[in-house]
Scaffold this motif. Structure first.
Motif, PDB file in Angstrom:
ATOM      1  N   VAL A 167       6.461  13.713  -5.339  1.00 19.89           N
ATOM      2  CA  VAL A 167       5.908  13.058  -4.155  1.00 19.89           C
ATOM      3  C   VAL A 167       6.825  11.903  -3.837  1.00 19.89           C
ATOM      4  CG1 VAL A 167       3.999  11.671  -3.270  1.00 19.89           C
ATOM      5  CG2 VAL A 167       3.521  13.696  -4.636  1.00 19.89           C
ATOM      6  N   GLN A 168       7.241  11.801  -2.599  1.00 18.38           N
ATOM      7  CA  GLN A 168       8.049  10.670  -2.146  1.00 18.38           C
ATOM      8  C   GLN A 168       7.107   9.724  -1.429  1.00 18.38           C
ATOM      9  OE1 GLN A 168      11.233  11.702   0.502  1.00 18.38           O
ATOM     10  NE2 GLN A 168      11.779   9.587   0.881  1.00 18.38           N
TER      11      GLN A 168
ATOM     12  N   GLN B 136       0.856  -1.188   0.000  1.00 18.23           N
ATOM     13  CA  GLN B 136       0.000   0.000   0.000  1.00 18.23           C
ATOM     14  C   GLN B 136       0.889   1.234   0.000  1.00 18.23           C
ATOM     15  OE1 GLN B 136      -3.420   0.144  -0.161  1.00 18.23           O
ATOM     16  NE2 GLN B 136      -3.268  -2.034  -0.549  1.00 18.23           N
ATOM     17  N   PRO B 137       0.917   1.970  -1.102  1.00 20.93           N
ATOM     18  CA  PRO B 137       1.750   3.181  -1.136  1.00 20.93           C
ATOM     19  C   PRO B 137       1.300   4.192  -0.084  1.00 20.93           C
ATOM     20  CG  PRO B 137       0.917   2.627  -3.324  1.00 20.93           C
ATOM     21  CD  PRO B 137       0.209   1.759  -2.352  1.00 20.93           C
ATOM     22  N   GLU B 138       2.266   4.909   0.474  1.00 17.57           N
ATOM     23  CA  GLU B 138       1.995   5.918   1.488  1.00 17.57           C
ATOM     24  C   GLU B 138       2.842   7.154   1.158  1.00 17.57           C
ATOM     25  OE1 GLU B 138       3.035   6.647   6.197  1.00 17.57           O
ATOM     26  OE2 GLU B 138       3.416   4.709   5.295  1.00 17.57           O
ATOM     27  N   VAL B 139       2.212   8.304   1.056  1.00 19.37           N
ATOM     28  CA  VAL B 139       2.938   9.544   0.798  1.00 19.37           C
ATOM     29  C   VAL B 139       3.631   9.959   2.088  1.00 19.37           C
ATOM     30  CG1 VAL B 139       2.751  11.979   0.165  1.00 19.37           C
ATOM     31  CG2 VAL B 139       1.350  10.263  -1.022  1.00 19.37           C
ATOM     32  N   VAL B 140       4.949  10.142   2.014  1.00 16.34           N
ATOM     33  CA  VAL B 140       5.702  10.554   3.189  1.00 16.34           C
ATOM     34  C   VAL B 140       6.229  11.980   3.060  1.00 16.34           C
ATOM     35  CG1 VAL B 140       6.340   8.226   3.902  1.00 16.34           C
ATOM     36  CG2 VAL B 140       7.825   9.476   2.322  1.00 16.34           C
ATOM     37  N   ARG B 141       6.273  12.515   1.836  1.00 20.04           N
ATOM     38  CA  ARG B 141       6.685  13.896   1.622  1.00 20.04           C
ATOM     39  C   ARG B 141       6.158  14.358   0.277  1.00 20.04           C
ATOM     40  NH1 ARG B 141      12.704  16.166   0.744  1.00 20.04           N
ATOM     41  NH2 ARG B 141      12.645  14.445  -0.695  1.00 20.04           N
ATOM     42  N   ARG B 142       5.655  15.583   0.240  1.00 23.60           N
ATOM     43  CA  ARG B 142       5.088  16.124  -0.988  1.00 23.60           C
ATOM     44  C   ARG B 142       5.642  17.536  -1.197  1.00 23.60           C
ATOM     45  NH1 ARG B 142      -0.226  14.808  -3.227  1.00 23.60           N
ATOM     46  NH2 ARG B 142      -0.441  13.582  -1.335  1.00 23.60           N
TER      47      ARG B 142
END
Length: 82
Positions: free
Chosen positions: A78-79, A67-73
């Motif tokens: 987007v990382q 499950q992808p999770e955005v950790v920095r935008r």
């Protein structure tokens, strides 16, 4: 060079990813991105990747249920982590 309609390419990708057991929501997103890259002329990230993905899947190195999770935008990227 053979040319195929985008819907045909998308359907092929959907069929393969579904057969491998990827979640339907991720199948739709992944197939859309892979089809878009083919239509954009970026052949290295479209349907041609399925052979490499199959090798990873068979060796259990492809995480189909991650499950992808955005950790920095930022405005440029987007990382994420999966």
């Amino acid at each position: 060079m053979l040319r195929f309609p985008a819907d045909t390419i998308r359907a092929q990708i959907v069929g393969v990813l579904t057969a491998w057991g990827m979640a339907p929501e991720q199948v739709v997103t992944t197939a859309a991105v892979m089809t878009h890259t083919d239509l954009s002329g970026i052949d290295s990230h479209g349907i041609s990747m399925l052979m490499s993905y199959e090798e990873l899947w068979r060796s259990e190195r492809l995480r189909l249920h991650a499950q992808p999770e955005v950790v920095r935008r930022t405005s440029a990227m987007v990382q994420s982590r999966a």
